[in-house]
Design an enzyme around this catalytic site. Structure first.
Site, PDB file in Angstrom:
ATOM      1  N   GLU D  70       0.906  -1.163  -0.016  1.00 30.16           N
ATOM      2  CA  GLU D  70      -0.067  -0.099  -0.021  1.00 30.16           C
ATOM      3  C   GLU D  70       0.899   1.305  -0.063  1.00 30.16           C
ATOM      4  OE1 GLU D  70      -0.706  -2.752   1.800  1.00 30.16           O
ATOM      5  OE2 GLU D  70      -2.946  -2.944   1.796  1.00 30.16           O
ATOM      6  N   HIS D 139     -10.523  -4.380  11.208  1.00 35.80           N
ATOM      7  CA  HIS D 139     -11.480  -4.168   9.874  1.00 35.80           C
ATOM      8  C   HIS D 139     -12.608  -3.686  10.098  1.00 35.80           C
ATOM      9  CE1 HIS D 139      -8.349  -7.111   8.324  1.00 35.80           C
ATOM     10  NE2 HIS D 139      -9.018  -7.016   7.281  1.00 35.80           N
TER      11      HIS D 139
HETATM   12  C1  LIG Z   1      -2.161  -4.231   4.930  1.00 33.73           C
HETATM   13  C2  LIG Z   1      -3.014  -5.198   4.479  1.00 33.73           C
HETATM   14  N1  LIG Z   1      -3.496  -5.060   3.260  1.00 33.73           N
HETATM   15  C3  LIG Z   1      -4.516  -5.847   2.604  1.00 33.73           C
HETATM   16  C4  LIG Z   1      -4.978  -6.838   3.378  1.00 33.73           C
HETATM   17  C5  LIG Z   1      -5.994  -7.587   2.870  1.00 33.73           C
HETATM   18  N2  LIG Z   1      -5.696  -8.957   2.674  1.00 33.73           N
HETATM   19  C6  LIG Z   1      -5.982  -9.954   3.650  1.00 33.73           C
HETATM   20  S1  LIG Z   1      -5.319 -11.381   3.406  1.00 33.73           S
HETATM   21  C7  LIG Z   1      -4.623 -10.766   1.845  1.00 33.73           C
HETATM   22  C8  LIG Z   1      -3.421 -11.593   1.010  1.00 33.73           C
HETATM   23  C9  LIG Z   1      -2.431 -12.235   1.736  1.00 33.73           C
HETATM   24  O1  LIG Z   1      -1.670 -13.097   1.101  1.00 33.73           O
HETATM   25  P1  LIG Z   1      -0.601 -13.869   1.511  1.00 33.73           P
HETATM   26  O2  LIG Z   1       0.171 -13.214   2.391  1.00 33.73           O
HETATM   27  O3  LIG Z   1       0.119 -14.575   0.453  1.00 33.73           O
HETATM   28  O4  LIG Z   1      -1.237 -14.816   2.815  1.00 33.73           O
HETATM   29  P2  LIG Z   1      -2.377 -16.041   2.242  1.00 33.73           P
HETATM   30  O5  LIG Z   1      -3.587 -15.443   2.285  1.00 33.73           O
HETATM   31  O6  LIG Z   1      -1.969 -16.654   1.063  1.00 33.73           O
HETATM   32  O7  LIG Z   1      -2.125 -16.956   3.471  1.00 33.73           O
HETATM   33  C10 LIG Z   1      -4.768  -9.586   1.714  1.00 33.73           C
HETATM   34  C11 LIG Z   1      -4.377  -8.865   0.506  1.00 33.73           C
HETATM   35  C12 LIG Z   1      -4.785  -6.932   4.713  1.00 33.73           C
HETATM   36  N3  LIG Z   1      -5.306  -7.629   5.454  1.00 33.73           N
HETATM   37  N4  LIG Z   1      -3.985  -6.053   5.160  1.00 33.73           N
END
Ligand SMILES: Cc1ncc(C[n+]2csc(CCOP(=O)(O)OP(=O)(O)O)c2C)c(N)n1
Ligand SMILES: Cc1ncc(C[n+]2csc(CCOP(=O)(O)OP(=O)(O)O)c2C)c(N)n1
Ligand SMILES: [Mg+2]
Ligand SMILES: [Mg+2]
Lengths: 306, 334, 306, 334
Positions: D70, D139
């Site tokens: 971000e 959230h």
């Molecule tokens: C700072 C922030 N940005 C975006 C999100 C929304 N979000 C939640 S999980 C996720 C994806 C995470 O991907 P990864 O780190 O590969 O973990 P996985 O879900 O595959 O376990 C996103 C973008 C968030 N929770 N926090």
């Protein structure tokens, strides 16, 4: 370079004497980076820089008068006295500004690169930053973005060894910034940052790459900050020998020696150049001294556009 | 009353900055779990020399230099606070919360609550603010209202030399995250620093800095001096309250004073619009609706980024003349 | 692993049926990472994890009953119904919690590592995170801090290829997280994240390194998320073949085959294990269903400690 | 009055989310410089499907998927806005400003001012908020007060289907940084969506959502529905104002209404303490000191992090019963 040297030398004195307010960070000793990169760019190219940005601005043709008046906080300053040393900017020359947040220049330059690519502007977007900024998350995120979006972004890290009072080599296990670029798949090269010609060669090549659509490139210019972090910092943290060694490799002398050797300029011509630079700076100072402070109404202008 | 106050001969004049330093030194001394973390807080002694000498005295393990990685080291301070340490972590300028807000907003403020009290997070976020030094828009913001709006954070703003030390100690001893806001313009200010009290100063107690009859002037931080000067210079009789902390909020002291004077002027350095003064105006306006003789007025910075020019800046910040005039206008009004 | 599988399977169903509120992210298909790392740790070791943290919590011995009650938002939940799926935690077991901010686990674990080192706790601090989090500034800053402070921090990246709806390989030029660690001088190794024994071996070694004072270590566990990003996501973005291929390498089957081959367990024993796990989960569900919502006063408790 | 309003037969019922989508589609259509940037806004169509179909229609160069970075991509959006593009950049949950505040706070809000107008920064920061979905404390935050406190930012909160589209368009066309706050609980809500007006809706105009006599109820975002329901259910006659934007602030509309009713109740989903309601209470309290029949009252969320439990959450958020009761109490009071 002569202009930057003259400008920064006098700014340091004026700050010491209380003629310039706020914080001032000079780039004395680092002029070759600004000059080398600046000369490699074309009209319209974007530059986003740091708290130590005077040199980069001058190298992109920003007016000495307007800059000096700005540092003096005059209404006729290039930012009407609202920016100051840490925020001098001239978008008409592509200079998006000095910036007082470490690391902030990087995402901004990525955005400028995005505009360039998207709107087919053919411009390179340069981010200047120090080696200290490399430990900021903004560096990490911005470099990765420039890479995946394959943007014409030229990342110029001025590695002057110190971040404020700290030896940056103690704040990462990988002090060579070029080595950190592999993590992003971004091509990078180090260069003697006190050798303007070498910087220029590399920057010109890199800018061409960027313009050609090859995505970002990172230049690590190894150089040294002669003065303290800010003017007034007595730098107890720097070993005398180290400082002396770098002073002996004065970028202006390096360039002069090369020009003399190549017969490209005579000692007199070089001296004249320095004098001319000093005179321009002096004239800007004289003018700035006589200028009035901003109109009080200026404080309320430019918050929003319409 | 402390015994020190009874023996004023013993009270030394010290600088605000030295009092902060003494507060941290005492905290480091009295509790092994206290550590200081920040950019150049160690060997360099702090960019404003607030931590001077602590590194030499307590060593690099207790006074820890961090890279320019605020998100990382502020987050680490929060993680450390959860696991046994009691960090005092420095954010060099309050404006830099722009790069490290998450550990404060989403971690420190919420994790005790979300774990139903299982996590304790004793961390002090030191941040320095203070316009009036021509530092430009990115180095001059007062954002205390933001933190006061976040449940789970305490927000402390020492305005005097004694409070600099005593609130620092109270903040470190507190088992909760404390946003500790120092004002750069106060750093060099001098004042009495009595020997530390046995009874520590509790967080959340406002102080009547000066008694008066006609207008209650409520303020905090750097503006306390401005308001005290206005009280000296102006024609109206001002009761000046140093709020000291926004959370906890000592509304009682404020209400008691306004009940007497019937008039309230709130003064702060932060932008007036949506600033912390609004909450106080709203609360007092509600609680003392029938007792107020005049509307609650606020004096803050107009809604513009802080310009670099010292002249422009001076023109924007509330000064003692403006405070005195506003107070007199209130008296004239009703 | 059997317990995590049983837990997540039922949680997915309960969420679909509206018995569990909020957002739920299950770790089905990734159980071997949690199990392998979890078993390599010792009592008191710290764990900071992500939105997809149920498995890590269970693997550290957190109580099924308390967790399930929490997901059901009951007053008897481990967080009194105030945390939920994205925030289950049990500091008494070193689990500092699931965390809904991508990347946040990393600085927190660094801090826990700092406590461990400073207070001579002898504990390892584990940060779990996804490969998507690697593009966050928090990753960059935290890994560097763990390195320069030489902290006992075990960085466990679960590379399940996807971050929400995106193939992470399209969001960096260097998808192999291990390769990005050279930028910090941090040792790293990849491992088959569907092979609990391999994960365990590597994690045990790495934890020992950490405990021995060698500083941080990063494990990249290559695995796959069976379900959508959140429960309810129909995953149109995943190629069927890819999904089928990974499903065929079910971490529970991999482990079972190994155990059977080695004669370490019989098919009946394994079946009994699974049944026992399912029974524990079922009992926890039955219990959770009967529990009351939190007392309304609970909403006001625990904001501050005294 | 728009011609659409005169021909109600033509007015379609649409969802808030579709109106947002239409607003963005129109913006992308009418101006090549408009781009959409965010996590999964492209091929995935947005985590809440707000950007659905835009990627297919405008391509990956205009609807740009970003990694979870971000600070990087929001900063890039600001840089792009300075150099010719007009980005709509999504911060998936408002709570995530914790990781990307600097480009909003210190860059977008200030660089026009610091360059004396030489830089124009037309960027829209879309952020989604909304408690009431058991999404937990990280959230569920409503932080509009923070942005309203920062000079240089506009802050817009569409509460209706028509506004979702029209304020989006106005925000994109505005030459300034606009914080555009969507409420998740409104996404599925339905309402009339007249054909777009030739005259674009200006930012900064409040709307009387319902006329009434006894109490002015001032609100924005998701709480509009709550307040309208309270007006239906309760005994008092409520005039409900949908503020629509905190900056610019349409105080005139508010003052005119309160002058008539003599009573003001401010309702918002954000934490009440130091929330945006405080500024409005302070302003109205000051301006209408002699005209208010009763104190200005506020109804927001109590000062606790938002708990996960739907029951606890429901207990904390203002509901129509509480609004009606508060309004009735005001009428009873004076
Ligand atoms: C700072 C922030 N940005 C975006 C999100 C929304 N979000 C939640 S999980 C996720 C994806 C995470 O991907 P990864 O780190 O590969 O973990 P996985 O879900 O595959 O376990 C996103 C973008 C968030 N929770 N926090
Ligand atoms: C986010 C942020 N953190 C800290 C600072 C304070 N600060 C200003 S310059 C500086 C050192 C920068 O070092 P480097 O990047 O090497 O640049 P140099 O000063 O050497 O040119 C620091 C820490 C800041 N301005 N912004
Ligand atoms: Mg440096
Ligand atoms: Mg993933």
């Amino acid at each position: 370079m002569a202009l930057i040297r003259a400008f920064e030398t006098r700014v340091a004195e004026l700050y010491r004497d209380g003629e310039i307010p706020g914080f001032v960070h000079t780039s004395l000793g680092q002029e070759a980076v600004a000059a080398g990169v600046g000369a490699a760019l074309e009209d319209g190219d974007y530059v986003a820089t740091t708290h130590r940005g005077h040199g980069h601005c001058l190298a992109r043709g920003m007016e000495v008068e307007g800059m000096m008046a700005e540092l003096f906080a005059r209404g006729a300053g290039i930012c009407h006295g609202k920016g100051g040393s840490m925020h001098v900017a001239d978008p008409s020359r592509g200079v998006l500004g000095a910036n007082a947040i470490v690391g902030a220049s990087l995402p901004l330059a990525v955005g400028a690169g995005l505009s360039s690519k998207q709107l087919r502007q053919g411009r390179v977007a340069v981010a200047f930053f120090g080696e200290g900024a490399v430990n900021q998350g903004a560096f990490h995120e911005a470099v990765n973005l420039a890479a995946i979006w394959s943007l014409p972004v030229l990342l110029v890290c001025e590695n002057n060894i110190y971040a404020e009072f700290s030896d940056s080599r103690t704040l990462t296990r990988v002090p060579a910034v070029v080595e950190r670029c592999a993590a992003y798949g971004v091509a990078a090269a180090a260069v003697d940052g006190n050798d303007a010609a070498a910087v220029h060669r590399l920057a010109a090549e890199a800018a061409e790459r960027c313009r050609g659509g090859d995505g970002p490139f990172l230049i690590e210019a190894e150089t040294y900050r002669w003065h303290g972090h800010y003017e007034g910092d007595s730098q107890p943290y720097k070993p005398d020998e180290e400082a002396a060694g770098w002073r002996a490799r004065d970028p202006l002398e390096v360039a002069a020696a090369r020009l003399l050797e190549a017969g490209a300029a005579s000692a007199e011509e070089l001296e004249a150049l320095r004098e001319e630079a000093a005179a321009r700076v002096e004239a800007a100072i004289e003018r700035a001294r006589t200028l009035p402070a901003p109109d009080p109404e200026e404080a309320y202008a430019d918050v929003f556009g319409s | 009353m402390s015994s020190a106050a009874e023996a004023p001969a013993a009270v030394a004049e010290r600088r605000y900055i030295d009092a902060l330093n003494e507060g941290m030194a005492t905290a480091l001394e009295e509790d092994e779990r206290v550590v200081v973390i920040g950019i150049d807080v160690g060997a360099g002694g702090g960019i404003f020399r607030v931590t001077k000498g602590l590194y030499e005295r307590f060593g690099p393990e207790r006074v820890i230099d961090a890279p320019i990685s605020e998100m990382g080291y502020v987050g680490a301070a929060v993680g450390a606070a959860m696991t046994g340490l009691r960090p005092i972590v420095e954010i060099m300028f309050m404006d830099f919360v722009g790069v490290c807000l998450d550990p404060i907003l989403n971690q420190a403020a919420k994790l005790r609550y979300m774990t139903a009290g299982a996590l304790e997070i004793p961390v002090v976020f030191r941040m320095q603010t203070g316009a009036g030094k021509a530092a430009g828009a990115q180095h001059s913001q007062s954002l205390e209202a933001w933190f006061a709006h976040v449940p789970g954070l305490k927000v402390v703003l020492p305005a005097t030399v004694a409070d600099a030390r005593d609130l620092m100690l109270a903040a470190v001893r507190d088992p909760n995250p404390v946003v500790f806001i120092e004002n750069r313009r106060l750093y060099g200010s001098k004042g009495p620093l009595p020997p530390p009290d046995a009874e520590p100063l509790p967080l959340g107690k406002a102080r009547i800095a000066r008694g008066g009859e006609q207008v209650t002037v409520l303020t905090w931080g750097q503006m306390l001096r401005t308001c005290l000067a206005a009280a000296e210079e102006g024609a109206a009789s001002l009761e000046v309250i140093d709020l000291r902390s926004l959370a906890p909020l000592d509304l009682e002291t404020v209400l008691a004073s306004v009940r007497r004077t019937g008039r309230l002027l709130i003064v702060h350095e932060a932008v007036q619009d949506f600033g912390a003064g609004a909450e106080l105006a709203a609360r007092v306006g509600e609680e003392l609706f029938d007792e107020l003789r005049t509307p609650v007025r606020r004096l803050g910075t107009p809604a513009v980024p802080m310009p670099f020019s010292p002249d422009l800046e001076r023109g924007l910040l509330p000064n003692s003349k403006a405070v005195a005039a506003a107070a007199e206008a209130l008296v004239a009004e009703g």
